[in-house]
Structures are given as C-alpha cells and as structure tokens.
Design an enzyme around this catalytic site. Structure first.
Site, PDB file in Angstrom:
ATOM      1  N   LYS A   1       0.016   4.272  -0.450  1.00  0.00           N
ATOM      2  CA  LYS A   1      -0.685   5.474   0.046  1.00  0.00           C
ATOM      3  C   LYS A   1      -0.430   6.657  -0.907  1.00  0.00           C
ATOM      4  O   LYS A   1      -0.357   6.428  -2.109  1.00  0.00           O
ATOM      5  CB  LYS A   1      -0.258   5.784   1.485  1.00  0.00           C
ATOM      6  CG  LYS A   1      -0.328   4.531   2.368  1.00  0.00           C
ATOM      7  CD  LYS A   1      -0.215   4.815   3.822  1.00  0.00           C
ATOM      8  CE  LYS A   1      -0.312   3.504   4.591  1.00  0.00           C
ATOM      9  NZ  LYS A   1      -0.329   3.699   6.027  1.00  0.00           N
TER      10      LYS A   1
ATOM     11  N   HIS B   1      -9.627   1.442   4.562  1.00  0.00           N
ATOM     12  CA  HIS B   1      -8.381   1.699   5.283  1.00  0.00           C
ATOM     13  C   HIS B   1      -8.665   2.718   6.398  1.00  0.00           C
ATOM     14  O   HIS B   1      -9.481   3.628   6.205  1.00  0.00           O
ATOM     15  CB  HIS B   1      -7.307   2.223   4.330  1.00  0.00           C
ATOM     16  CG  HIS B   1      -5.956   2.245   4.958  1.00  0.00           C
ATOM     17  ND1 HIS B   1      -5.585   3.238   5.836  1.00  0.00           N
ATOM     18  CD2 HIS B   1      -4.924   1.376   4.893  1.00  0.00           C
ATOM     19  CE1 HIS B   1      -4.357   2.973   6.266  1.00  0.00           C
ATOM     20  NE2 HIS B   1      -3.929   1.854   5.711  1.00  0.00           N
TER      21      HIS B   1
ATOM     22  N   SER C   1       3.040  -1.445  10.623  1.00  0.00           N
ATOM     23  CA  SER C   1       4.480  -1.451  10.929  1.00  0.00           C
ATOM     24  C   SER C   1       5.166  -2.787  10.632  1.00  0.00           C
ATOM     25  O   SER C   1       6.034  -3.226  11.385  1.00  0.00           O
ATOM     26  CB  SER C   1       4.722  -1.022  12.380  1.00  0.00           C
ATOM     27  OG  SER C   1       4.358   0.324  12.550  1.00  0.00           O
TER      28      SER C   1
ATOM     29  N   GLY D   1       2.045   2.830  10.659  1.00  0.00           N
ATOM     30  CA  GLY D   1       3.002   3.919  10.455  1.00  0.00           C
ATOM     31  C   GLY D   1       3.670   4.419  11.720  1.00  0.00           C
ATOM     32  O   GLY D   1       4.248   5.502  11.734  1.00  0.00           O
TER      33      GLY D   1
ATOM     34  N   ASN E   1       0.852  -1.188   0.000  1.00  0.00           N
ATOM     35  CA  ASN E   1       0.000   0.000   0.000  1.00  0.00           C
ATOM     36  C   ASN E   1       0.890   1.241   0.000  1.00  0.00           C
ATOM     37  O   ASN E   1       1.433   1.620   1.026  1.00  0.00           O
ATOM     38  CB  ASN E   1      -0.906  -0.029   1.246  1.00  0.00           C
ATOM     39  CG  ASN E   1      -1.769   1.207   1.361  1.00  0.00           C
ATOM     40  OD1 ASN E   1      -1.884   1.993   0.408  1.00  0.00           O
ATOM     41  ND2 ASN E   1      -2.379   1.407   2.515  1.00  0.00           N
TER      42      ASN E   1
ATOM     43  N   GLU F   1      -7.183   5.193   7.343  1.00  0.00           N
ATOM     44  CA  GLU F   1      -6.971   6.591   6.933  1.00  0.00           C
ATOM     45  C   GLU F   1      -8.200   7.106   6.175  1.00  0.00           C
ATOM     46  O   GLU F   1      -8.538   8.292   6.265  1.00  0.00           O
ATOM     47  CB  GLU F   1      -5.695   6.702   6.089  1.00  0.00           C
ATOM     48  CG  GLU F   1      -4.458   6.539   6.966  1.00  0.00           C
ATOM     49  CD  GLU F   1      -3.259   5.916   6.269  1.00  0.00           C
ATOM     50  OE1 GLU F   1      -3.244   5.836   5.032  1.00  0.00           O
ATOM     51  OE2 GLU F   1      -2.331   5.491   6.983  1.00  0.00           O
TER      52      GLU F   1
ATOM     53  N   GLU G   1      -5.654  -4.373  10.740  1.00  0.00           N
ATOM     54  CA  GLU G   1      -4.674  -3.297  10.869  1.00  0.00           C
ATOM     55  C   GLU G   1      -5.011  -2.460  12.097  1.00  0.00           C
ATOM     56  O   GLU G   1      -5.800  -1.500  11.992  1.00  0.00           O
ATOM     57  CB  GLU G   1      -4.700  -2.404   9.627  1.00  0.00           C
ATOM     58  CG  GLU G   1      -4.291  -3.115   8.361  1.00  0.00           C
ATOM     59  CD  GLU G   1      -3.640  -2.155   7.382  1.00  0.00           C
ATOM     60  OE1 GLU G   1      -2.509  -2.421   6.969  1.00  0.00           O
ATOM     61  OE2 GLU G   1      -4.255  -1.130   7.050  1.00  0.00           O
TER      62      GLU G   1
HETATM   63  P1  PGA Z   1       2.583   0.725   7.648  1.00  0.00           P
HETATM   64  O1  PGA Z   1       1.141   0.874   6.960  1.00  0.00           O
HETATM   65  O2  PGA Z   1       3.143  -0.596   7.175  1.00  0.00           O
HETATM   66  O3  PGA Z   1       3.366   1.904   7.167  1.00  0.00           O
HETATM   67  O4  PGA Z   1       2.360   0.721   9.114  1.00  0.00           O
HETATM   68  C1  PGA Z   1       0.307  -0.208   6.780  1.00  0.00           C
HETATM   69  C2  PGA Z   1      -0.999   0.238   6.168  1.00  0.00           C
HETATM   70  O5  PGA Z   1      -1.492   1.320   6.510  1.00  0.00           O
HETATM   71  O6  PGA Z   1      -1.566  -0.467   5.319  1.00  0.00           O
END
Ligand code: PGA
Length: 231
Positions: free
Chosen positions: A8, A91, A195, A164, A6, A93, A158
């Site tokens: 983003k 997601h 992460s 992140g 992903n 976000e 998640e």
């Molecule tokens: P990250 O993001 O691996 O940077 O923690 C995962 C995600 O949001 O899909």
C-alpha cells in the site's frame, strides 16, 4: 501457492523498503517460489533493480489508456516496457477512496490482458452486505463484466471488513466463497486477503485457496517469511 505482498502507501522511504526486503531475504535463506511484492510506484524500479533475482514485483494499480493526457497516471504499456508483469486492480481502497467502479476496473483488466500483464483482481463485500447475507450477490455483481476471454489471472477475495482490521474472515466462511469463485472461474487462481498473519495463514490454504494477498503483515519481514514458508 502464491504469496503477494501489498505494501500500500508504505513505507515512507526507499531505504526502509530496501531494508524490509533485505531482512526478508535473510529470513527466507533461499529464493522463494511465487512471492510477488507490490511496492509503491516510486520504489518499484529501484527495488526491481536490486532484488529481481530473489523476488517478483508488481504494481498496485494502473490506468487503462496506453498514453496521453492523463495527469498522474501510469499506463499498462509503461509497466510492460519496464518489465512489470503483475498488477493489482480493484483493491477496495481504490474502489472506496478513488471511486473506481466495476466498469473502470474491467477496462483496466482488459488493457492489461492485451499486454499479457497478469491481473490480481480484488473483490469482496462490506460489513453491511455480509450482515444482510448478500456476499454472493456482491461477488456476482463485481465480476459481471468478466467474460470467456477477459478474466483475471488471480482473483483475490478480500472482504472489506477484514482488511486491516485484525478481524479476518473465518476460514469456513472463506471456504464457501472460494468454492463459489473457483466454480465460476476455473482457470483463475483464487487468493484470500484480509488480516492474514502467520497464525491464520495456513487455515486459508487448507480451505483450498491458491495463495494469499497480505497487507500489514507483509511489511514485517519475520512475520511475512513465516507465511511464505508455508509453501
Ligand atoms: P491486510 O490488507 O492484510 O492489512 O488486512 C490486505 C489487503 O488490503 O490487501
């Protein structure tokens, strides 16, 4: 095993995106199984054109209507007609910054399913909910519209606090969630995300997860190639 990247809202140019995939290809040597790259919409089609023999591609989001007056949106039908067969829905976000709720997300999933686009549906609790021991309650709520007929091909656990932040969910805690979700959604592939890096990736696969949804580390070709090589 499935390895989903992903990206983003990264990187800042198509050229950099091409560079990431060129380098990833070099590190991997041969075509990897079950790797799906989710670049920003703008880069999706040029990248598909260039790298479709090596990678699978998907979209990071979609709207639920087929066409019409929905400025700025992309429909499942448009994706289908462009040859895109995977999409991330829900997601954290999207839930947080774009106020997408469970009902909207279910509509998106349903619209995709009608066109046989595979949905990667994201769920997970925030920090406060984990502290208050509400993980399973939250997951039940986030999946409450799923039915015998409408459920996702992939369900990504998640935890919001792990995304992140560099603080991943402990594999033993993630394993409990994996069992909970697998029991309810037997036909769905259950992924872990939050992460993930080349050092901790293996522990989630050993905990039973069918794959990983990787954010930050998927933009680093060498790092992501190590994760994909666990297959
Ligand atoms: P990250 O993001 O691996 O940077 O923690 C995962 C995600 O949001 O899909």
């Amino acid at each position: 095993m499935f390895f989903l990247a992903n990206w983003k809202m990264n990187p800042s140019s198509l050229k950099e995106g091409e560079e990431i995939l060129k380098r990833l290809k070099k590190f991997l040597l041969k075509k990897p199984k079950n790797v799906i790259i989710f670049p920003p919409f703008l880069y999706l089609f040029p990248l598909i054109k260039k790298f479709k023999d090596f990678f699978n591609f998907g979209a990071q989001d979609v709207f639920y209507e087929k066409k019409g007056p929905f400025t700025g949106e992309i429909s499942p039908l448009m994706l289908k007609n462009m040859g895109v067969n995977f999409v991330i829905v829900g997601h954290s976000e999207r839930r947080r910054y774009f106020k997408e709720d469970d009902e909207i997300l279910f509509k998106k999933m349903k619209a995709c399913q009608e066109l046989k686009i595979k949905v990667v549906f994201c769920v997970g609790e925030n920090k406060k909910e984990r502290k208050e021991n509400k993980v399973f309650e939250v997951l039940k709520k986030q999946t409450r519209f799923f039915s015998q007929k409408v459920f996702p091909g992939f369900l990504a656990y998640e935890p919001v606090w792990a995304i992140g932040t560099g603080t991943p969910c402990q594999p033993k805690d993630a394993k409990k969630v994996f069992s909970f979700l697998k029991k309810r959604f037997k036909k769905t592939k259950i992924l872990y995300g939050g992460s993930v890096n080349s050092k901790n990736a293996k522990s989630y696969l050993e905990a039973g997860f069918d794959g990983l949804l990787v954010g930050g580390a998927s933009l680093k070709p060498e790092e992501f190639s190590k994760i994909v090589s666990l297959n």
